[in-house]
Design a protein around this motif. Structure first.
Motif, PDB file in Angstrom:
ATOM      1  N   PRO A 108       0.754  -1.267  -0.042  1.00  0.00           N
ATOM      2  CA  PRO A 108       0.100   0.051   0.013  1.00  0.00           C
ATOM      3  C   PRO A 108       0.940   1.497  -0.047  1.00  0.00           C
ATOM      4  N   GLY A 109       1.826   1.054   0.807  1.00  0.00           N
ATOM      5  CA  GLY A 109       2.678   2.304   0.693  1.00  0.00           C
ATOM      6  C   GLY A 109       3.526   2.601  -0.580  1.00  0.00           C
ATOM      7  N   VAL A 110       3.784   1.574  -1.166  1.00  0.00           N
ATOM      8  CA  VAL A 110       4.406   1.738  -2.431  1.00  0.00           C
ATOM      9  C   VAL A 110       3.246   2.334  -3.601  1.00  0.00           C
ATOM     10  N   ALA A 111       2.211   1.733  -3.412  1.00  0.00           N
ATOM     11  CA  ALA A 111       1.278   2.391  -4.411  1.00  0.00           C
ATOM     12  C   ALA A 111       0.577   3.685  -4.193  1.00  0.00           C
ATOM     13  N   ASN A 112       1.035   4.223  -2.912  1.00  0.00           N
ATOM     14  CA  ASN A 112       0.469   5.675  -2.601  1.00  0.00           C
ATOM     15  C   ASN A 112       1.444   6.491  -3.412  1.00  0.00           C
ATOM     16  N   GLY A 113       2.487   6.040  -4.153  1.00  0.00           N
ATOM     17  CA  GLY A 113       3.350   7.020  -5.329  1.00  0.00           C
ATOM     18  C   GLY A 113       2.369   7.458  -6.445  1.00  0.00           C
ATOM     19  N   ALA A 114       1.440   6.269  -6.686  1.00  0.00           N
ATOM     20  CA  ALA A 114       0.687   6.687  -7.630  1.00  0.00           C
ATOM     21  C   ALA A 114      -0.580   7.388  -7.239  1.00  0.00           C
ATOM     22  N   SER A 115      -1.221   6.949  -6.255  1.00  0.00           N
ATOM     23  CA  SER A 115      -2.349   7.740  -5.775  1.00  0.00           C
ATOM     24  C   SER A 115      -2.228   9.058  -5.314  1.00  0.00           C
ATOM     25  N   GLU A 116      -1.132   9.403  -4.580  1.00  0.00           N
ATOM     26  CA  GLU A 116      -0.927  10.503  -4.278  1.00  0.00           C
ATOM     27  C   GLU A 116      -0.778  11.421  -5.327  1.00  0.00           C
ATOM     28  N   LEU A 117       0.200  11.145  -6.499  1.00  0.00           N
ATOM     29  CA  LEU A 117       0.153  11.931  -7.709  1.00  0.00           C
ATOM     30  C   LEU A 117      -0.963  12.168  -8.122  1.00  0.00           C
ATOM     31  N   LEU A 118      -1.766  11.202  -8.393  1.00  0.00           N
ATOM     32  CA  LEU A 118      -3.233  11.321  -9.258  1.00  0.00           C
ATOM     33  C   LEU A 118      -4.088  12.424  -8.452  1.00  0.00           C
ATOM     34  N   GLY A 119      -3.957  12.296  -7.002  1.00  0.00           N
ATOM     35  CA  GLY A 119      -4.904  13.178  -6.242  1.00  0.00           C
ATOM     36  C   GLY A 119      -4.109  14.715  -6.496  1.00  0.00           C
ATOM     37  N   LYS A 120      -2.975  14.875  -6.535  1.00  0.00           N
ATOM     38  CA  LYS A 120      -2.418  16.348  -6.713  1.00  0.00           C
ATOM     39  C   LYS A 120      -2.840  16.956  -8.184  1.00  0.00           C
ATOM     40  N   VAL A 121      -2.775  15.777  -9.001  1.00  0.00           N
ATOM     41  CA  VAL A 121      -3.137  16.324 -10.436  1.00  0.00           C
ATOM     42  C   VAL A 121      -4.463  16.514 -10.823  1.00  0.00           C
ATOM     43  N   PHE A 122      -5.242  15.872 -10.278  1.00  0.00           N
ATOM     44  CA  PHE A 122      -6.750  15.984 -10.379  1.00  0.00           C
ATOM     45  C   PHE A 122      -7.642  16.274  -9.289  1.00  0.00           C
ATOM     46  N   GLY A 123      -6.996  16.694  -8.332  1.00  0.00           N
ATOM     47  CA  GLY A 123      -7.709  16.998  -7.080  1.00  0.00           C
ATOM     48  C   GLY A 123      -8.577  16.195  -6.638  1.00  0.00           C
ATOM     49  N   ASP A 124      -9.999  16.620  -6.199  1.00  0.00           N
ATOM     50  CA  ASP A 124     -10.955  15.668  -5.578  1.00  0.00           C
ATOM     51  C   ASP A 124     -11.370  14.587  -6.679  1.00  0.00           C
ATOM     52  N   ALA A 125     -11.292  14.987  -7.882  1.00  0.00           N
ATOM     53  CA  ALA A 125     -11.398  13.926  -9.053  1.00  0.00           C
ATOM     54  C   ALA A 125     -10.447  12.614  -9.003  1.00  0.00           C
ATOM     55  N   GLY A 126      -9.330  13.168  -8.351  1.00  0.00           N
ATOM     56  CA  GLY A 126      -8.202  12.171  -8.151  1.00  0.00           C
ATOM     57  C   GLY A 126      -8.125  11.050  -7.239  1.00  0.00           C
ATOM     58  N   ILE A 127      -9.353  11.208  -6.161  1.00  0.00           N
ATOM     59  CA  ILE A 127      -9.527  10.359  -5.410  1.00  0.00           C
ATOM     60  C   ILE A 127     -10.256   9.146  -5.833  1.00  0.00           C
ATOM     61  N   HIS A 128     -10.014   7.911  -5.423  1.00  0.00           N
ATOM     62  CA  HIS A 128     -10.227   6.607  -6.232  1.00  0.00           C
ATOM     63  C   HIS A 128     -10.182   5.505  -5.377  1.00  0.00           C
ATOM     64  N   ALA A 129     -11.017   4.344  -5.862  1.00  0.00           N
ATOM     65  CA  ALA A 129     -10.788   2.990  -5.391  1.00  0.00           C
ATOM     66  C   ALA A 129      -9.557   2.500  -5.745  1.00  0.00           C
ATOM     67  N   ARG A 130      -8.786   1.501  -4.897  1.00  0.00           N
ATOM     68  CA  ARG A 130      -7.306   1.121  -5.381  1.00  0.00           C
ATOM     69  C   ARG A 130      -7.240  -0.328  -4.717  1.00  0.00           C
TER      70      ARG A 130
END
Length: 152
Positions: A108-130
């Motif tokens: 999960p911590g590794v996957a945060n590299g992708a998730s956190e970037l997507l959140g920064k790039v797309f804002g609230d629209a970047g919050i996702h299931a994973r």
């Protein structure tokens, strides 16, 4: 409001060229109002950022950076299909595969590299299931592979 491309620039990042697939598939496919990406490896300038297993030859920190690059490559794949990232209404799902040693449990911590970037790039629209899944091996001995599903 800033565009996804402007947010990337603020982070000191840019959208790379879409990596060439390593087998018989395309980087992304649009179906209706969704874009599905193929699994993206941590390719940068035509080469893997790291090789090996997380918890072995690759540290969790290096794998986090690899996951971020995978997300950048997935963003590039989405843009190659839709043209303008402002069309992305929501990042729906992210799947991160982490090639890891049997005792490594930090996927999960590794996957945060992708998730956190997507959140920064797309804002609230970047919050996702994973899903963050540990696997014994990935193509080309990559430590991480990420695929995303977005709604447009």
């Amino acid at each position: 409001m800033a565009t996804p491309e402007e947010r990337l620039a603020e982070l000191g990042l840019s959208i790379p060229e879409v990596p060439t697939p390593v087998a018989a598939y395309v980087p992304a496919v649009r179906s209706g109002h969704q874009v599905f990406t193929s699994g993206q490896l941590p390719m940068r300038d035509g080469e893997l950022m790291a090789v090996g297993k997380v918890g072995g030859e690759v540290t969790a920190e290096e794998a986090y950076a690899c996951a971020q690059q995978c997300a950048l490559n997935a963003i590039a794949a989405v843009r190659s299909v839709v043209g303008d990232l402002s069309q992305v209404k929501r990042v729906v799902k992210v799947v991160a595969f982490v090639a890891s040693t049997p005792d490594f449990t930090g996927q999960p911590g590794v996957a945060n590299g992708a998730s956190e970037l997507l959140g920064k790039v797309f804002g609230d629209a970047g919050i996702h299931a994973r899903s963050a899944v540990g696997v014994p091996a990935l193509p080309l001995d990559a430590p991480v592979e990420v695929e995303i599903l977005v709604e447009i």
